[in-house]
Scaffold this motif. Sequence first.
Motif, short mmCIF file in Angstrom:
data_model
loop_
_atom_site.label_atom_id
_atom_site.label_comp_id
_atom_site.label_asym_id
_atom_site.label_seq_id
_atom_site.Cartn_x
_atom_site.Cartn_y
_atom_site.Cartn_z
N ILE A 232 73.39 -20.05 -31.59
CA ILE A 232 72.51 -19.13 -32.81
C ILE A 232 71.33 -19.39 -33.57
N ALA A 233 70.59 -18.57 -32.89
CA ALA A 233 69.12 -19.62 -33.50
C ALA A 233 68.83 -18.40 -34.87
N PHE A 234 69.09 -19.85 -35.47
CA PHE A 234 68.42 -19.75 -36.87
C PHE A 234 67.12 -19.60 -37.81
N PHE A 235 66.69 -19.16 -36.99
CA PHE A 235 65.61 -19.39 -37.48
C PHE A 235 64.40 -18.97 -36.31
N PRO A 236 64.29 -18.64 -35.29
CA PRO A 236 63.64 -17.90 -34.42
C PRO A 236 62.47 -18.01 -34.95
N SER A 237 61.06 -18.43 -33.94
CA SER A 237 59.75 -18.63 -33.78
C SER A 237 59.30 -18.69 -35.37
N PRO A 238 59.33 -19.99 -36.11
CA PRO A 238 58.92 -20.41 -37.08
C PRO A 238 57.62 -19.75 -37.48
N TRP A 239 57.13 -20.09 -36.50
CA TRP A 239 54.96 -19.82 -37.03
C TRP A 239 54.64 -17.95 -37.82
N ILE A 240 56.02 -17.31 -36.92
CA ILE A 240 55.38 -16.07 -38.06
C ILE A 240 55.56 -15.81 -39.25
N SER A 241 56.53 -17.14 -39.67
CA SER A 241 56.38 -16.74 -41.48
C SER A 241 55.70 -18.16 -41.64
N SER A 242 55.16 -19.25 -40.79
CA SER A 242 53.76 -19.78 -41.47
C SER A 242 52.73 -18.40 -41.81
N ALA A 243 52.11 -18.09 -40.42
CA ALA A 243 50.92 -17.61 -40.15
C ALA A 243 51.23 -16.29 -41.96
N GLY A 244 52.45 -15.38 -42.08
CA GLY A 244 52.55 -14.65 -43.38
C GLY A 244 52.43 -15.72 -44.31
N LEU A 245 52.71 -16.96 -44.53
CA LEU A 245 52.61 -17.45 -45.81
C LEU A 245 51.09 -17.79 -45.88
N GLY A 246 51.04 -18.64 -44.77
CA GLY A 246 49.29 -19.09 -44.50
C GLY A 246 48.28 -17.87 -44.90
N LEU A 247 48.53 -16.84 -45.20
CA LEU A 247 47.21 -15.75 -45.10
C LEU A 247 47.90 -15.71 -46.85
N LEU A 248 48.74 -16.02 -47.18
CA LEU A 248 49.23 -15.69 -48.60
C LEU A 248 48.80 -16.53 -49.36
#
Length: 365
Positions: A232-248
Amino acid sequence: MNQHKSNFQDVFSQLAKENFLDSDWEQQTRDLLAREHNEQPWYVRVMVGFSAWLASWLLIGFMVGAALIESEQATLMMGVVLVVGAVVARGISDNDFMSQMSLAVSLAGEGLIVYAVARISDSFEVTVLSFIILEIVLVAFYTDLVHRFLSAASIIVALAGLLFKWEAQSFIHILVVAGAIAFVALASSEEKYLARGWAQLMTPVKWGVLFGQLAILMLSTIYILPELSIDIAFFPSPWISSAGLGLLFLYLVFRIIQTESFKLTKTAMAIIFSTCVLIIVGASMAPGLIMALIILLLGFFRADRVLIGVAIGFFVVFLAAFFYGIEVTLLIKSLILVMTGIILLAARFMLKIYLAAQGKVGANA
């Protein structure tokens, strides 16, 4: 020269005139001071809480046994009765025994309701949605800080459970970023809801949202355990969350600079934001690190030691997971740590020189 010294009553009277406090603030203050004066020692409260949980669970055990044997409908009704009774009891009295007993009864009632709905509907989606609706209602009407914290956190976790059921883990990034935005908004507007008397509602919700979001972010560390052999891919493509959190994170840095009216040159601003972008890029596969930095930044800005402690704790957890999961030799990992330490020390040294120079310029001006 006469100096006017404001006392407690003058300050609070002025706040009441400006509609930051209720008109009956004096009576509320007296009641609060009276409660604190009559507060029992912590060990007495622990014993009272233990006795309340023991008494409530013995009673619940008898009632639940009878309901489960009867039918799912009887279990559902018993759960509703327990939850409603807990809400009413908590609203009537706020002493330690009643609050602890109400909390235990409410949690048991919620468990019965979820169990009954699951058996009746035979649907995971219906069960989870019913649970979310129930928790939203309880956040609004059940005036208990611990319960509101648990409800807010469990709502976020339940939404993540739905995404996994629908095999839509890619949308988990929306939940992560939305949770972070909600937390920052609640933490930034704390003075407003404190002044309006909403602290009992908004404070536990703020912490519940934070810990629910951090619980989801912990899924991004599961990749460090390949021996589990989970497909199971529990957290696929974590860079997407990193991008959103980075903007915040960048937005928060900008707001703090703007709020504090720092007089920074364009060069200093460029250095600050370039450093932030480098941190975001470096932590692109570990969004938990960026979230920990957001919490840490808010904690320092608001002088909140609890936030700072939470940030440091989770930063260590996410950093250890990220460091362990890097697929390089121990020698390379050691070199990375050494170079990171050197860069941070150099940055601190340069920052001290810059601040000292700015101080001299300000003194000469």
